[in-house]
Motif scaffolding. Structure first.
Motif, short mmCIF file in Angstrom:
data_model
loop_
_atom_site.label_atom_id
_atom_site.label_comp_id
_atom_site.label_asym_id
_atom_site.label_seq_id
_atom_site.Cartn_x
_atom_site.Cartn_y
_atom_site.Cartn_z
N ASN A 80 63.20 65.68 95.69
CA ASN A 80 62.76 65.23 97.01
C ASN A 80 63.21 66.12 98.16
OD1 ASN A 80 61.39 62.94 96.06
ND2 ASN A 80 63.30 61.83 95.88
N PHE A 81 63.71 67.31 97.88
CA PHE A 81 64.18 68.19 98.95
C PHE A 81 63.00 68.73 99.75
CE2 PHE A 81 65.17 72.36 100.67
CZ PHE A 81 66.31 72.07 101.40
N PHE A 82 63.21 68.87 101.06
CA PHE A 82 62.23 69.54 101.92
C PHE A 82 62.96 70.19 103.07
CE2 PHE A 82 62.59 65.34 103.80
CZ PHE A 82 62.63 65.60 105.16
N CYS A 83 62.31 71.15 103.71
CA CYS A 83 62.82 71.79 104.92
C CYS A 83 61.63 72.26 105.73
CB CYS A 83 63.76 72.94 104.59
SG CYS A 83 62.98 74.33 103.74
N LEU A 84 61.87 72.64 106.96
CA LEU A 84 60.80 73.18 107.79
C LEU A 84 60.35 74.52 107.20
CD1 LEU A 84 62.12 72.37 111.36
CD2 LEU A 84 60.24 71.26 110.15
N ALA A 85 59.07 74.81 107.32
CA ALA A 85 58.51 76.02 106.72
C ALA A 85 59.14 77.29 107.27
CB ALA A 85 57.00 76.05 106.91
N GLU A 86 59.58 77.26 108.53
CA GLU A 86 60.13 78.48 109.11
C GLU A 86 61.58 78.75 108.69
OE1 GLU A 86 60.62 75.35 112.43
OE2 GLU A 86 58.89 76.04 111.31
N GLU A 87 62.22 77.81 108.02
CA GLU A 87 63.59 78.04 107.55
C GLU A 87 63.60 79.10 106.45
OE1 GLU A 87 66.18 74.67 106.82
OE2 GLU A 87 64.84 73.42 108.01
N ASP A 88 64.67 79.86 106.40
CA ASP A 88 64.78 80.96 105.44
C ASP A 88 65.33 80.46 104.10
OD1 ASP A 88 64.60 83.58 104.54
OD2 ASP A 88 66.63 84.05 105.17
#
Length: 73
Positions: A13-21
């Motif tokens: 279920n992990f997610f992050c913003l697309a712009e994160e490296d």
């Protein structure tokens, strides 16, 4: 108003913003995806299981984050 784009882990279920490296899930090590593998639509909802454009599956069904005690680590 622009809509946020996300990278998600197809296994947990992990997610992050697309712009994160980030390129790999810090929880399970799976490669993160930022778009539908079928139609290349961006992922606009962080808990998506299916693509909102073409309906393709984005995450493994029945999979989710397992605590360390259950995963054998």
């Amino acid at each position: 108003m622009s809509q946020e784009a996300y990278k998600i882990c197809p296994t947990c279920n992990f997610f992050c913003l697309a712009e994160e490296d980030k390129h790999y899930c810090p929880l399970c090590g799976q490669k993160l995806i930022a778009e539908c593998p079928n139609c290349s639509a961006p992922i606009s909802f962080p808990y998506s299981k299916y693509c909102e454009k073409c309906g393709a599956r984005l995450r493994e069904i029945g999979q989710g984050f397992k605590p360390i005690s259950e995963s054998g680590m």
